[in-house]
Design an enzyme around this catalytic site. Sequence first.
Site, short mmCIF file in Angstrom:
data_model
loop_
_atom_site.label_atom_id
_atom_site.label_comp_id
_atom_site.label_asym_id
_atom_site.label_seq_id
_atom_site.Cartn_x
_atom_site.Cartn_y
_atom_site.Cartn_z
N GLY A 132 -20.67 -22.21 -9.23
CA GLY A 132 -21.00 -22.62 -7.86
C GLY A 132 -20.88 -21.51 -6.84
O GLY A 132 -20.19 -20.51 -7.05
N GLU A 179 -22.01 -44.04 -7.48
CA GLU A 179 -21.80 -43.25 -6.27
C GLU A 179 -21.48 -44.18 -5.10
O GLU A 179 -21.94 -45.32 -5.06
CB GLU A 179 -23.04 -42.41 -5.96
CG GLU A 179 -23.33 -41.33 -6.98
CD GLU A 179 -22.19 -40.34 -7.13
OE1 GLU A 179 -21.60 -39.96 -6.10
OE2 GLU A 179 -21.88 -39.97 -8.27
N HIS A 195 19.55 1.02 9.44
CA HIS A 195 18.65 0.48 10.44
C HIS A 195 17.62 1.51 10.90
O HIS A 195 17.87 2.71 10.93
CB HIS A 195 19.41 -0.02 11.68
CG HIS A 195 20.74 0.61 11.87
ND1 HIS A 195 21.91 -0.12 11.86
CD2 HIS A 195 21.12 1.90 12.02
CE1 HIS A 195 22.95 0.70 12.03
NE2 HIS A 195 22.48 1.92 12.12
N TYR A 225 3.41 12.57 5.12
CA TYR A 225 1.95 12.74 5.14
C TYR A 225 1.56 13.87 6.09
O TYR A 225 1.96 13.86 7.27
CB TYR A 225 1.30 11.42 5.58
CG TYR A 225 -0.20 11.40 5.56
CD1 TYR A 225 -0.90 11.79 4.42
CD2 TYR A 225 -0.92 10.97 6.66
CE1 TYR A 225 -2.28 11.76 4.39
CE2 TYR A 225 -2.30 10.93 6.65
CZ TYR A 225 -2.98 11.33 5.51
OH TYR A 225 -4.36 11.29 5.48
#
EC number: 2.7.7.23
Length: 433
Positions: free
Chosen positions: A10, A152, A339, A363
């Site tokens: 479907g 139905e 923290h 990075y």
Amino acid sequence: MLSVIILAAGKGTRMHSSLPKTLHTICGEPMLFYILETAFSISDDVHLILHHQQERIKEAVLKRFKGVIFHTQIVEKYSGTGGAIMQEDKTPIPTKHERVLILNADMPLITKDALTPLLESKNNAIGLLHLADPKGYGRVVLENHQVKKIVEEKDANDEEKEIKSVNAGVYGFERKFLERYLPKLHDQNAQKEYYLTDLIALGINENETIDAIFLEEEYFLGVNSQTERAKAEEIMLERLRKNAMDLGVVMQLPDSIYLEKGVSFKGECVLEQGVRLIGNCLIENACIKAYSVIEESQIVNSSVGPFAHARPKSVICNSHVGNFVETKNAKLQGAKAGHLSYLGDCEIGKNTNVGAGVITCNYDGKKKHQTIIGENVFIGSDSQLVAPINIGSNVLIGSGTTITKDIPSGSLSLSRAPQTNIENGYFKFFKKP
């Protein structure tokens, strides 16, 4: 043994998504994968009927499952649930076993145990649900526990509309039944489709015995919209939470906790409210505090949170990771980061303390680089570690330091501008003209 046919051709229009309906996830797993797992638990002959975006679905399935037999529904010629199991000549697709179980791919909550009543039937059978409110469903008229007819809703009379028995969308057939009646199936209906329910009607007209097997509604919820997907996910979450608590996991406000199918627990574990466990995670003898997110990571003999985020490939052992600390591809062994830190692409040794505001600068705009930190290291607050960098053991780094070079073991490292105090500077600065 029996063969299993799963209907997955479907479009899933009501999902309003470019993603194939069966690949939408329930607790981190494509819903199709749940039904495939159930199918392989009861059969060595599993068939998957595809059409819409079939290559995309096939690719996803092959990454996870071996032995699935794929078929393409000829929707241009044979649409509908009955057409799904037809070959070009209207004969049923070939199966290994004489007994055939037909399931829908959009029912991720089905389990082997839930199918047991249907599997135990020796006759051709249809799975039924008893719904308190069957409005919108076709009714199944019964007589002496056998199916008399399926009607139905729009065609039902007032008496038939009072019937609570509806089609669950799962069937058990003998192959000879399919061979006899499938070629007789037609599409003379409003939708111009071939229906499995019409196949049953053909059998009833020939006095075939069709068992009515009542099943539990919870397991046979079909997912055709985002609302139904959310409902199915909540049911699955309830199962996963219960399984975890049955293992001894303590959950504070369980309804607020989200976890996925790939999460495993060992030992004594505590999950506080609002925790999210995503992907394949191992939580062992650990406390995950409120509103923390753990993704594809291992937390062992440690406490994490509150409000912490362990991103994929974090391995946190014998450590404490506190509030507003984010880790990614980080290995902590006996370390503390209390923290407000970002620890990415790093390894941190035991008895090392990471101060507030410490960042691994991993990075450079093109590549990710690694930070290695030894044992017994004290990193002062608000320090930046610019990778690639290697910090030895027994190192002290002063607060506010930016590290750009390796630090030998036993060193004290400082890099900060000298402090200047200007006498009466406040008054000079704020002096009115």
